[in-house]
Design a protein around this motif. Structure first.
Motif, PDB file in Angstrom:
ATOM      1  N   GLN A  86       0.812  -1.211   0.000  1.00 41.36           N
ATOM      2  CA  GLN A  86       0.000   0.000   0.000  1.00 41.36           C
ATOM      3  C   GLN A  86       0.851   1.269   0.000  1.00 41.36           C
ATOM      4  N   ALA A  87       2.047   1.196   0.532  1.00 38.11           N
ATOM      5  CA  ALA A  87       2.926   2.364   0.578  1.00 38.11           C
ATOM      6  C   ALA A  87       3.287   2.861  -0.816  1.00 38.11           C
ATOM      7  N   ASP A  88       3.200   1.961  -1.812  1.00 43.81           N
ATOM      8  CA  ASP A  88       3.540   2.334  -3.188  1.00 43.81           C
ATOM      9  C   ASP A  88       2.315   2.722  -4.005  1.00 43.81           C
ATOM     10  N   SER A  89       1.143   2.756  -3.381  1.00 38.69           N
ATOM     11  CA  SER A  89      -0.101   2.980  -4.112  1.00 38.69           C
ATOM     12  C   SER A  89      -0.355   4.471  -4.340  1.00 38.69           C
ATOM     13  N   LEU A  90      -1.518   4.777  -4.867  1.00 39.23           N
ATOM     14  CA  LEU A  90      -1.822   6.137  -5.310  1.00 39.23           C
ATOM     15  C   LEU A  90      -1.984   7.131  -4.164  1.00 39.23           C
ATOM     16  N   THR A  91      -2.756   6.784  -3.145  1.00 40.15           N
ATOM     17  CA  THR A  91      -3.123   7.767  -2.123  1.00 40.15           C
ATOM     18  C   THR A  91      -1.928   8.322  -1.352  1.00 40.15           C
ATOM     19  N   TYR A 241       1.291   4.727 -10.972  1.00 38.22           N
ATOM     20  CA  TYR A 241       0.700   5.456  -9.853  1.00 38.22           C
ATOM     21  C   TYR A 241       1.431   6.776  -9.592  1.00 38.22           C
ATOM     22  N   GLU A 242       2.729   6.770  -9.821  1.00 41.15           N
ATOM     23  CA  GLU A 242       3.489   8.009  -9.687  1.00 41.15           C
ATOM     24  C   GLU A 242       2.982   9.050 -10.688  1.00 41.15           C
ATOM     25  N   MET A 243       2.772   8.619 -11.919  1.00 37.99           N
ATOM     26  CA  MET A 243       2.231   9.513 -12.948  1.00 37.99           C
ATOM     27  C   MET A 243       0.838  10.006 -12.568  1.00 37.99           C
ATOM     28  N   ALA A 244      -0.010   9.093 -12.110  1.00 43.45           N
ATOM     29  CA  ALA A 244      -1.381   9.460 -11.757  1.00 43.45           C
ATOM     30  C   ALA A 244      -1.407  10.452 -10.606  1.00 43.45           C
TER      31      ALA A 244
END
Length: 256
Positions: A86-91, A241-244
């Motif tokens: 989760q640490a690498d996710s979008l939020t 996710y980084e881009m988003a």
């Protein structure tokens, strides 16, 4: 990995007959949807904490103010499918950028489920949220398309969610559906039909958000960075996710 049949694409197959396609397209799209349902496997929701507090990269810049509260509600994009944690996710990526921009700590949390539609956001996920958020980030739509929801159904569910959001947050941000029409694991004719449906959904969402003063982030129609996709060929990976996250925060700044 979760089998694609667990996703609403199984309902998309039934919805093909009700859509406007020519005589030659319909059986091809139907066949490809059946193939995807039986063969594409989706990345699961990753483990890890679904809440946390992030600070600016340069902590000395932080002003002694209360943390800004960011709540994210939605589908697999919020659930972080395609990452290992989760640490690498979008939020948390959005939270880190907001902290840098506002010079405040950001307390974030997510309420999300793989396969969630806007209807599920309305009746199950958004009600999980307690208290008031400074920023409420909503992301759903792909599964509504896969489930064959028509324009009227989408507009009704989205409008109801946006009305609920007004009572729960100072600012609401809606993210469009992802890029099903570019997902490398989906066959070509199916992607083309999904693209048509996504264009329709995006137009409705943009209009409803404008009418309610909600920031709308269109990630459906933007060029993708290299390495955007996760190994399942359906969800973003860490670079995606980084881009988003960059698109979301930049869009929020431009709408201010």
């Amino acid at each position: 990995m979760s089998h694609f049949a667990a996703c609403p694409l199984c309902f998309f197959v039934a919805g093909v007959e009700s859509r406007t396609m020519n005589f030659f397209e319909r059986p091809i799209v139907m066949a490809e949807a059946l193939w995807a349902r039986d063969h594409v496997k989706l990345a699961p929701e990753p483990p890890g904490a679904r809440d946390g507090i992030v600070t600016a990269a340069d902590q000395d810049r932080l002003l002694p103010r209360k943390a800004l509260r960011l709540v994210a509600v939605g589908d697999s994009l919020v659930a972080g499918c395609g990452t290992a944690d989760q640490a690498d996710s979008l939020t948390p990526r959005i939270a880190a950028r907001l902290s840098n921009n506002t010079e405040r700590p950001v307390a974030w949390e997510t309420h999300a489920k793989l396969g969630a539609t806007m209807r599920r956001v309305r009746h199950r996920l958004l009600p999980e949220m307690s208290g008031h958020a400074d920023v409420l980030f909503l992301s759903a739509g792909s599964n509504d398309i896969l489930a064959g929801r028509n324009a009227k159904e989408w507009a009704s569910e989205l409008d109801a969610v946006l009305a609920m959001a007004e009572e729960r947050a100072t600012r609401t941000v809606l993210c469009s559906a992802g890029q099903l029409h570019n997902a490398p694991k989906l066959p070509r004719a199916l992607r083309r039909e999904l693209g048509r449906r996504m264009d329709e959904q995006t137009a409705i969402s943009r209009e409803l958000c404008a009418s309610r003063g909600v920031t709308y982030i269109d990630v459906t129609h933007v060029p993708l960075v290299d390495g955007f996709w996760a190994s399942d060929g359906f969800h973003p990976g860490p670079r995606g996710y980084e881009m988003a996250a960059e698109l979301v925060v930049t869009g929020m700044q431009q709408a201010t």
